[in-house]
Write an enzyme that holds these catalytic residues in place. Sequence first.
Site, PDB file in Angstrom:
ATOM      1  N   ASP A  68      28.454  55.487 106.829  1.00  0.00           N
ATOM      2  CA  ASP A  68      29.248  54.686 105.913  1.00  0.00           C
ATOM      3  C   ASP A  68      30.584  54.359 106.574  1.00  0.00           C
ATOM      4  OD1 ASP A  68      29.748  53.454 103.383  1.00  0.00           O
ATOM      5  OD2 ASP A  68      28.612  55.069 102.447  1.00  0.00           O
ATOM      6  N   ASP A  91      31.362  49.480 103.486  1.00  0.00           N
ATOM      7  CA  ASP A  91      31.776  49.518 102.091  1.00  0.00           C
ATOM      8  C   ASP A  91      32.653  48.306 101.751  1.00  0.00           C
ATOM      9  OD1 ASP A  91      31.957  51.321  99.626  1.00  0.00           O
ATOM     10  OD2 ASP A  91      34.082  51.017 100.058  1.00  0.00           O
ATOM     11  N   GLU A 109      28.168  45.826 102.305  1.00  0.00           N
ATOM     12  CA  GLU A 109      28.203  45.877 100.840  1.00  0.00           C
ATOM     13  C   GLU A 109      29.166  44.800 100.364  1.00  0.00           C
ATOM     14  OE1 GLU A 109      29.249  48.922  97.173  1.00  0.00           O
ATOM     15  OE2 GLU A 109      30.603  48.728  98.883  1.00  0.00           O
ATOM     16  N   HIS A 151      24.544  55.568  95.048  1.00  0.00           N
ATOM     17  CA  HIS A 151      25.536  56.518  94.545  1.00  0.00           C
ATOM     18  C   HIS A 151      26.457  55.907  93.495  1.00  0.00           C
ATOM     19  CE1 HIS A 151      27.587  54.237  97.614  1.00  0.00           C
ATOM     20  NE2 HIS A 151      28.746  54.653  97.159  1.00  0.00           N
ATOM     21  N   ASP A 152      26.447  54.586  93.346  1.00  0.00           N
ATOM     22  CA  ASP A 152      27.312  53.903  92.377  1.00  0.00           C
ATOM     23  C   ASP A 152      26.557  53.379  91.153  1.00  0.00           C
ATOM     24  OD1 ASP A 152      29.721  54.226  93.712  1.00  0.00           O
ATOM     25  OD2 ASP A 152      29.526  52.363  94.832  1.00  0.00           O
TER      26      ASP A 152
END
Length: 569
Positions: free
Chosen positions: A100, A208, A271, A343-344
Amino acid sequence: MPEQPPWWTRAVVYQVYPRSFQDSDGDGIGDLGGILQRLDHLADLGVDVVWLSPVYPSPQADNGYDISDYEDVDPLFGTLGQFDELIAGLHARGIRLVMDLVVNHTSDEHPWFVESRSSPDSPKRDWYWWRPPRPGMAPGAPGAEPTNWHSFFSGPTWELDPASGEYYLHLFAAKQPDLNWENPEVRQAVYAMMRRWLDRGVDGFRMDVINMISKDVAPDGSLHDGPPLPGVPYGDGSASFLCGPRIHEFLQEMHREVFAGRPDRLLTVGEMPGVTVEQARLFTDPARGEVDMVFQFEHVGLDFDESKWRPRPLRMRDLKASFGRWQAGLAEVGWNSLYWDNHDQPRAVSRFGDDSPRHRRDSATCLATLLHLHRGTPYVYQGEEIGMANFPFTALEQFRDVESLNHHVQAVAHGADAGEVLAAMRRMSRDNARTPVQWDASPNAGFTTGTPWIAVNPDHAEWNAQAQRADPDSVFAHHRRLIALRHEDPVVALGDFTMLLPEHDEVYAFTRSLDGDTLLVVCNLGGSAQDLAGLLPEAVGAGVVLGNMPEDDPAVLRPWEARVLRPAR
């Protein structure tokens, strides 16, 4: 000879959220040692890539997405030596590692920001977004923030620094100041850091909120207000930071500086909240040298109104229209990433399926079949492969997520009913995805010998990896078959996509075709049987390549049944 398609067209990625995956030292928090203990689970599943959520040093204001040192591993998660062990262990099993990368913002405890904050004359002042209050207003006065933007984590996007009387920008939490990508020194520092991780053996990055790094800056250096948002004293600034004016320039520069010329084909995933199909074609066009694929959010925005805290039922035709638009838009140029949860996001079987005892296994495998048979690279979020469901939250004290807790404070302060706020949090909170992976039926699901940082779902006694690994009809076994099918059948990896029955409210059907070979995929996303013979007569006599239930009546699609068929030629 035509160029071979990239390896990731037939790959499946598995996301590890380290905090909740496996704890090796009994402190209740997952770590690298724990991941090392579970590598054979990943190998048995058959995945090709592990995407590792952040393990960098961090104050953990946003569970590691607030990084205070890009060059190390947080002692909470282990050591750089264990990280090297992880790379070696994955590579020995034929699995790549994608890290990430969080470079829209840092932690406010990162040395860059500490230096930037030290003085308006600091050489790193311009590494972040510092601005004075609005003209004619005193620092700290209500509405004096440089713009009216609303933070993703509630409240304003500007935090006052009393020492200098200036504000710094944070699109997320106040402890996550935004880096100023307009400054070439910032960009070069980021690229150098990325190159060091690649030199260490990392196989790429999931980036991200990477489409937020370019802000729309006026010639005088000011940023623009956004239209007001209902119910809060702030505005929507997204037009100024989603896919801003220099975003393609920055990503092309990153590609040149970091990835170009390396002998191994690496994987880059951006993302990108709010990204459109048209923008994604540009971002993922190989000729442009930006990223390999993007995470878009259109389909996970269909089951709520203006805010995720105002959920509403999902209409199947809306989901089909969204997926179909992305499949068509990236058919000739670019590439899709495919996911239900991460995870979100809440757990897929609870959000898009039916997690009741009667339908949970069938809906989990039906959703997986639907996703994995689309054109694109599927992502499996930890626990999804065993059908993990949302947590049965009953009290505010059970939540840990900063976004959820901030929302509760703000919503109740603005007069919302506390019970209704809690009900929306129970359904949509990110904490649903963050409960520990359920490895076995022991008290803490085999996750930890200590007290878990967030409670284990009480359903783990029945729903766990150990029970499913031995069961050929389990959610885990079905995921193994789906992943193997993508590896083995070029139609799954590369075939054209054609949506069928776009207006049907429960049956999701499509074909995949390549070089005269066709697969027909039919999925019943509802609780009642469907007349398949009447809807798609060609499905009835077709051979079954893969199904999520034992074969029964070929003319009827049972509730939550999915079939991958090869029609007779």
